[in-house]
Design a protein around this motif. Sequence first.
Motif, PDB file in Angstrom:
ATOM      1  N   ASP A  44     -33.511  28.354  -6.022  1.00  0.00           N
ATOM      2  CA  ASP A  44     -34.049  27.150  -5.369  1.00  0.00           C
ATOM      3  C   ASP A  44     -35.514  26.889  -5.691  1.00  0.00           C
ATOM      4  N   ASN A 118     -27.580  17.733   7.820  1.00  0.00           N
ATOM      5  CA  ASN A 118     -27.566  19.141   7.408  1.00  0.00           C
ATOM      6  C   ASN A 118     -27.752  19.283   5.889  1.00  0.00           C
ATOM      7  N   GLN A 120     -29.099  20.672   2.573  1.00  0.00           N
ATOM      8  CA  GLN A 120     -29.500  22.033   2.222  1.00  0.00           C
ATOM      9  C   GLN A 120     -29.857  22.126   0.745  1.00  0.00           C
ATOM     10  N   THR A 121     -30.563  23.195   0.394  1.00  0.00           N
ATOM     11  CA  THR A 121     -30.867  23.439  -1.012  1.00  0.00           C
ATOM     12  C   THR A 121     -29.607  23.906  -1.723  1.00  0.00           C
ATOM     13  N   PHE A 122     -29.620  23.855  -3.044  1.00  0.00           N
ATOM     14  CA  PHE A 122     -28.414  24.117  -3.825  1.00  0.00           C
ATOM     15  C   PHE A 122     -28.042  25.604  -3.859  1.00  0.00           C
ATOM     16  N   ASP A 123     -29.004  26.464  -4.174  1.00  0.00           N
ATOM     17  CA  ASP A 123     -28.689  27.882  -4.390  1.00  0.00           C
ATOM     18  C   ASP A 123     -28.538  28.679  -3.100  1.00  0.00           C
ATOM     19  N   HIS A 125     -28.792  27.499   0.078  1.00  0.00           N
ATOM     20  CA  HIS A 125     -28.320  26.710   1.215  1.00  0.00           C
ATOM     21  C   HIS A 125     -29.290  26.729   2.398  1.00  0.00           C
TER      22      HIS A 125
END
Length: 169
Positions: A44, A118, A120-123, A125
């Motif tokens: 991330d 909600n 979230q970031t990709f890697d 979360h």
Amino acid sequence: MKRAWMDRFIDTIEWIAAGFVGLVALDIFVSVLLRNTLNYSIPDSFDIGRMLLGILIFWGIAATSYRGTHITVDLVWGNVEPRYQRWIDVFATLVLLFVVTVQTWTLFDKVRGTYNDNVQTFDMHMPTWPFFAIAWIGDVSAVLLIAIRTYRLIFHPEEMHDPKLKATE
């Protein structure tokens, strides 16, 4: 006493903004160092760096708005009497206060939206709303500092910290 409290508040906002500059620089340095030496990417890293840069921008707005050190055009201001210069300063600061207040309102909507959705970031979360909330707090700080600047320009211009005057001293 009131003036000292305001000045400490202003200085605190500026130090927080400076801290975010250091944090963004550290993030970029570590990310590039790990990528180029160990061929490793922090999970991330891109998302976190992007959100930290957004935080830095909003806290930077707060830091520059009070001092008046943002980009200005002094073509008219420099060619009028001091009384009119003050009127121009008050008008420009009121416009800035309005614009940043509207921006703060819309950014709060973005914070609420990322929280409710909600996002979230990709890697890893990680929720993104705390980053947006920190940026929003920077924007709220900008509104407060611009309000203080407006108050001082109108009622106590002698309390203003003018960088142009300091440069000529």
